[in-house]
Write an enzyme that holds these catalytic residues in place. Sequence first.
Site, PDB file in Angstrom:
ATOM      1  N   HIS A  20      -6.891 -50.812  -0.530  1.00  9.50           N
ATOM      2  CA  HIS A  20      -5.530 -51.231  -0.911  1.00  9.50           C
ATOM      3  C   HIS A  20      -5.145 -50.434  -2.140  1.00  9.50           C
ATOM      4  O   HIS A  20      -5.798 -50.574  -3.197  1.00  9.50           O
ATOM      5  CB  HIS A  20      -5.501 -52.723  -1.247  1.00  9.50           C
ATOM      6  CG  HIS A  20      -5.971 -53.593  -0.120  1.00  9.50           C
ATOM      7  ND1 HIS A  20      -5.112 -54.210   0.747  1.00  9.50           N
ATOM      8  CD2 HIS A  20      -7.222 -53.925   0.298  1.00  9.50           C
ATOM      9  CE1 HIS A  20      -5.801 -54.902   1.642  1.00  9.50           C
ATOM     10  NE2 HIS A  20      -7.090 -54.745   1.396  1.00  9.50           N
ATOM     11  N   HIS A 198      -6.936 -57.849   8.617  1.00 10.39           N
ATOM     12  CA  HIS A 198      -8.023 -58.485   7.870  1.00 10.39           C
ATOM     13  C   HIS A 198      -8.320 -59.811   8.575  1.00 10.39           C
ATOM     14  O   HIS A 198      -7.473 -60.713   8.576  1.00 10.39           O
ATOM     15  CB  HIS A 198      -7.565 -58.821   6.453  1.00 10.39           C
ATOM     16  CG  HIS A 198      -7.545 -57.687   5.501  1.00 10.39           C
ATOM     17  ND1 HIS A 198      -6.851 -56.535   5.719  1.00 10.39           N
ATOM     18  CD2 HIS A 198      -8.165 -57.534   4.279  1.00 10.39           C
ATOM     19  CE1 HIS A 198      -7.024 -55.723   4.680  1.00 10.39           C
ATOM     20  NE2 HIS A 198      -7.810 -56.308   3.803  1.00 10.39           N
ATOM     21  N   GLU A 201     -12.987 -62.516   7.084  1.00 10.44           N
ATOM     22  CA  GLU A 201     -13.481 -62.325   5.711  1.00 10.44           C
ATOM     23  C   GLU A 201     -13.883 -63.712   5.198  1.00 10.44           C
ATOM     24  O   GLU A 201     -15.060 -63.986   5.016  1.00 10.44           O
ATOM     25  CB  GLU A 201     -12.368 -61.692   4.849  1.00 10.44           C
ATOM     26  CG  GLU A 201     -12.769 -61.446   3.401  1.00 10.44           C
ATOM     27  CD  GLU A 201     -11.601 -60.916   2.536  1.00 10.44           C
ATOM     28  OE1 GLU A 201     -10.431 -61.029   2.961  1.00 10.44           O
ATOM     29  OE2 GLU A 201     -11.879 -60.406   1.430  1.00 10.44           O
ATOM     30  N   ASP A 279     -12.211 -51.587  -0.680  1.00 10.13           N
ATOM     31  CA  ASP A 279     -11.226 -52.676  -0.692  1.00 10.13           C
ATOM     32  C   ASP A 279     -10.274 -52.574  -1.903  1.00 10.13           C
ATOM     33  O   ASP A 279      -9.190 -52.006  -1.778  1.00 10.13           O
ATOM     34  CB  ASP A 279     -11.936 -54.035  -0.650  1.00 10.13           C
ATOM     35  CG  ASP A 279     -11.094 -55.147  -0.056  1.00 10.13           C
ATOM     36  OD1 ASP A 279     -10.010 -54.859   0.491  1.00 10.13           O
ATOM     37  OD2 ASP A 279     -11.524 -56.318  -0.116  1.00 10.13           O
ATOM     38  N   ASP A 280     -10.699 -53.149  -3.030  1.00  7.37           N
ATOM     39  CA  ASP A 280      -9.871 -53.135  -4.253  1.00  7.37           C
ATOM     40  C   ASP A 280     -10.776 -52.709  -5.410  1.00  7.37           C
ATOM     41  O   ASP A 280     -11.186 -53.551  -6.228  1.00  7.37           O
ATOM     42  CB  ASP A 280      -9.304 -54.544  -4.510  1.00  7.37           C
ATOM     43  CG  ASP A 280      -8.471 -55.033  -3.343  1.00  7.37           C
ATOM     44  OD1 ASP A 280      -7.316 -54.611  -3.216  1.00  7.37           O
ATOM     45  OD2 ASP A 280      -9.005 -55.825  -2.538  1.00  7.37           O
TER      46      ASP A 280
HETATM   47  N1  ADE Z   1      -5.411 -57.901  -0.270  1.00  8.86           N
HETATM   48  C1  ADE Z   1      -6.070 -57.040  -1.048  1.00  8.86           C
HETATM   49  N2  ADE Z   1      -7.390 -57.172  -0.854  1.00  8.86           N
HETATM   50  C2  ADE Z   1      -7.567 -58.126   0.077  1.00  8.86           C
HETATM   51  C3  ADE Z   1      -8.699 -58.713   0.698  1.00  8.86           C
HETATM   52  N3  ADE Z   1      -9.942 -58.351   0.417  1.00  8.86           N
HETATM   53  N4  ADE Z   1      -8.495 -59.689   1.600  1.00  8.86           N
HETATM   54  C4  ADE Z   1      -7.255 -60.088   1.901  1.00  8.86           C
HETATM   55  N5  ADE Z   1      -6.166 -59.564   1.340  1.00  8.86           N
HETATM   56  C5  ADE Z   1      -6.318 -58.601   0.434  1.00  8.86           C
HETATM   57 ZN    ZN Z   2      -8.771 -55.573   2.125  1.00 13.34          ZN
END
Ligand code: ADE
Ligand code: ZN
Length: 341
Positions: A20, A198, A201, A279-280
């Site tokens: 992201h 997604h 998770e 991911d982030d």
């Molecule tokens: N938005 C940014 N990272 C995310 C994640 N790991 N799961 C769901 N939405 C997200």
């Molecule tokens: Zn993600």
Amino acid sequence: MKNIASSLIDLLPKAELHLHIEGTLEPEMMMQLAKRNKVELPYETVEEVRQAYDFSCLQDFLDLYYLGMSVLITEQDFFDLTWAYLQKVHRDRLTHVEMFFDPQPHMDRGIEFDVVLGGITHALEVGRKEFGITSKLIMCFVRHLPEEHAFTALDCACNHKKEIFGVGMDSTEVGIPPRTFQRVFKAAVNQGFIPVAHVGEEGTADDVKEALDLLKIKRVDHGNHALDDAKLVVRLSKDQTPLTMCPISNWRLKVIDDLSQSPIKKALDAGLLVTINSDDPSYFGGYLNDNYRAVQQSLNLDEKDIITLTKNSFKASFLSDYEKQRQLDRVDSQVSRIQQS
Ligand code: ADE
Ligand code: ZN
């Protein structure tokens, strides 16, 4: 002497398929942009921002992620953010990225879709010219807003089919099943966008099945809980539907208690087309190669596993067959060079 697995992680070309762009906003840049754009944040220092990154679940993180985004106002901000990411991962030998962006929360705060997209695509173009990094953009619908809102983003995306390759779905998962967004996914697919989502998770294997069956997704983002259902594992393996897993993210969001519980080795052993991603990275404290290193150590992955995961990153991508083969050939020649050195 360095072991071979670790040299392979450092030196092999690789793709990132679950990233992201808003999740690459480093605290330093957050503070700089807040100052530049006169945005009030509840933090005084970079250290205070970092200290806030202690998450007990996905929602806990999302609250800070949306707050952090509030400093992104101009096209230049989105350029700077994307360019900073590309410079970092170029050092990780990234050669291809399939990048998520979340236009709806920006539009909700009055930032135009074209401002967001313009800054990101300009930086991706510079990344291609300067570093040879290829890219595809995936626009995510956010689950915490109603489906009508997602339709507004889709309308905007339809004016940019050249720049936007696919649509995804992210944000809060529990309590918002994939079927909630079935209509907008159908409309997006009819417009030619490739769908991913997604799922699994914090949600269940049933959520993964629902996204495959109703949203027709071509790739599962995360999908950890798919491994709870033996029949689903057989289906994913048979269809070679890719899973984009994010080990450090899973650990930091308490999807797993520690990295040794990452399902990546189990997925590899079951013949799934699993990949490693960040991911982030700013919020979770690890970019692409940090994620490879973390699982290599905690799951005791060997040389062969690292090569498979690296090759999977290209096989699971949306590159053309020709481009995939070109990237895979580059991996093979680099592997030979490392093994001979
Ligand atoms: N938005 C940014 N990272 C995310 C994640 N790991 N799961 C769901 N939405 C997200
Ligand atoms: Zn993600």
